[in-house]
Design an enzyme around this catalytic site. Structure first.
Site, mmCIF file in Angstrom:
data_model
loop_
_atom_site.group_PDB
_atom_site.id
_atom_site.type_symbol
_atom_site.label_atom_id
_atom_site.label_comp_id
_atom_site.label_asym_id
_atom_site.label_seq_id
_atom_site.Cartn_x
_atom_site.Cartn_y
_atom_site.Cartn_z
ATOM 1 C CB CYS A 285 26.632 13.000 6.760
ATOM 2 S SG CYS A 285 26.010 14.650 6.375
ATOM 3 C CG HIS B 159 28.266 14.940 2.059
ATOM 4 N ND1 HIS B 159 27.251 15.318 1.222
ATOM 5 C CD2 HIS B 159 27.804 15.117 3.338
ATOM 6 C CE1 HIS B 159 26.199 15.699 1.952
ATOM 7 N NE2 HIS B 159 26.513 15.574 3.229
#
Length: 337
Positions: A128, A241
């Site tokens: 990711c 994130h």
């Protein structure tokens, strides 16, 4: 060609979003099968208004399937992918197990869609933190060739699964109440804290998560000369994130040029108005598929450097969305052959 599809890990956090995305994006199929571990087999799921029973993941469960998207731990992916491929099924794998296998293309559709033609029944989706970074890198790399990247990640607890999210919430509540909390997911308290380690020791003081960003970035761009210096940090944020990224390019780019390149690139949304305190933040980006970029500026320490801030939903573009986009790319490629 890819009429009969399956979702492995269908009851997990990412698997649930994959199901949601398939509905949202009106993904074409004739039949759909949801597979999971023995523990979750028998669970009832509703998909497009119909109830489905989750099937236990066994070798024979892949009979008749044409395309499978898997979101499982590495050891599970190692086991099930060969079962599916032996039965003529193409696998799109979210785990880290197959990513650096030289025979397996590692794909982010906005960056290297041409790699889809090289698959031999198995396609990997990146980590990711890598995925959002390479999407943001691509327009700059295409215009001015990136030589070096310095990246610091601020990774949400959802990256450690449902248990990571629960530990943040429960430990924060315990801390505010002055109570002890028995940690199960993180090595240190995550409430009101930062943990500058994700993954185990890997290479010369870098962690496994950090080295994924190095190796995967080079593989996706097909360029071993790109230098990447990553630092990965777990932060007390539930989802999305964030990354502070500095790129050094061969050709000079102004901040205005970089901003326009970002604006023109599909899959990137620019939010950049420092005077009015406008920039990407996790709370505003969660639940969305784009990679968000802001704080775009020239690097004061490097002649050909551009610094920027990047936020993306790690469960969507960082995982589920990228896998579904690969599946769409696969279907489109088959249709145009």
């Amino acid at each position: 060609m890819y009429e009969n599809i399956g979702i492995v890990g269908a009851t997990g956090a990412v698997g649930s979003i994959i199901r949601q995305l398939l509905e949202e994006r009106n993904f074409p199929y004739k039949t759909i099968t949801f597979l999971a571990s023995k523990r979750s087999a028998g669970t009832k799921l509703t998909f497009r208004g119909e109830e489905h029973t989750v099937v236990e993941m066994t070798p024979d469960a892949f009979n008749g399937l044409d395309l499978v998207i898997g979101s499982t731990p590495d050891e599970t992916a190692q086991e099930f992918a060969p079962w599916a491929i032996e039965r003529g099924c193409v696998v799109i794998d979210e785990s880290g197990y197959w990513r650096m296998d030289k025979t397996v293309p590692l794909i982010v559709p906005e960056v290297n869609p041409e790699a889809i033609k090289d698959h031999k029944g198995l396609i990997a989706s990146p980590n990711c933190s890598t995925t959002q970074m390479v999407v943001a890198m691509q327009p700059l790399h295409a215009a001015a060739k990136i030589r070096r990247v310095v990246v610091s990640t601020y990774q949400a607890t959802s990256g450690a699964g449902v248990a990571g999210q629960a530990e943040l919430i429960d430990s924060s509540r315990a801390s505010l109440d002055g109570q002890e909390y028995d940690r199960k997911t993180f090595a240190h308290p995550i409430a009101f804290n930062l943990i500058p380690q994700i993954g185990g020791p890997k290479h010369e003081g870098y962690t496994s998560e950090e080295m994924k960003m190095v190796y995967e970035t080079r593989k996706i761009f097909g360029d071993e000369s790109i230098l990447v210096c990553p630092t990965c940090v777990r932060v007390p944020v539930t989802n999305c994130h964030s990354e502070s990224i500095l790129v050094e390019t061969e050709k000079p780019l102004s901040a205005a040029e970089a901003t326009q390149l970002f604006r023109d690139f599909p899959g990137i949304t620019v939010i950049d108005d420092l005077a009015n305190s406008q920039y990407p933040m996790p709370l505003g980006c969660t639940g969305n598929d784009d990679v968000y970029v802001g704080r775009i500026r020239k690097d004061l320490s490097c002649e050909n450097g551009i610094a920027f801030w990047c936020v993306s939903d790690n469960l969507r573009k960082g995982a589920a969305t990228n896998a579904v986009q690969i599946a769409e790319l696969l279907i489109h490629s088959a249709a145009t052959v």
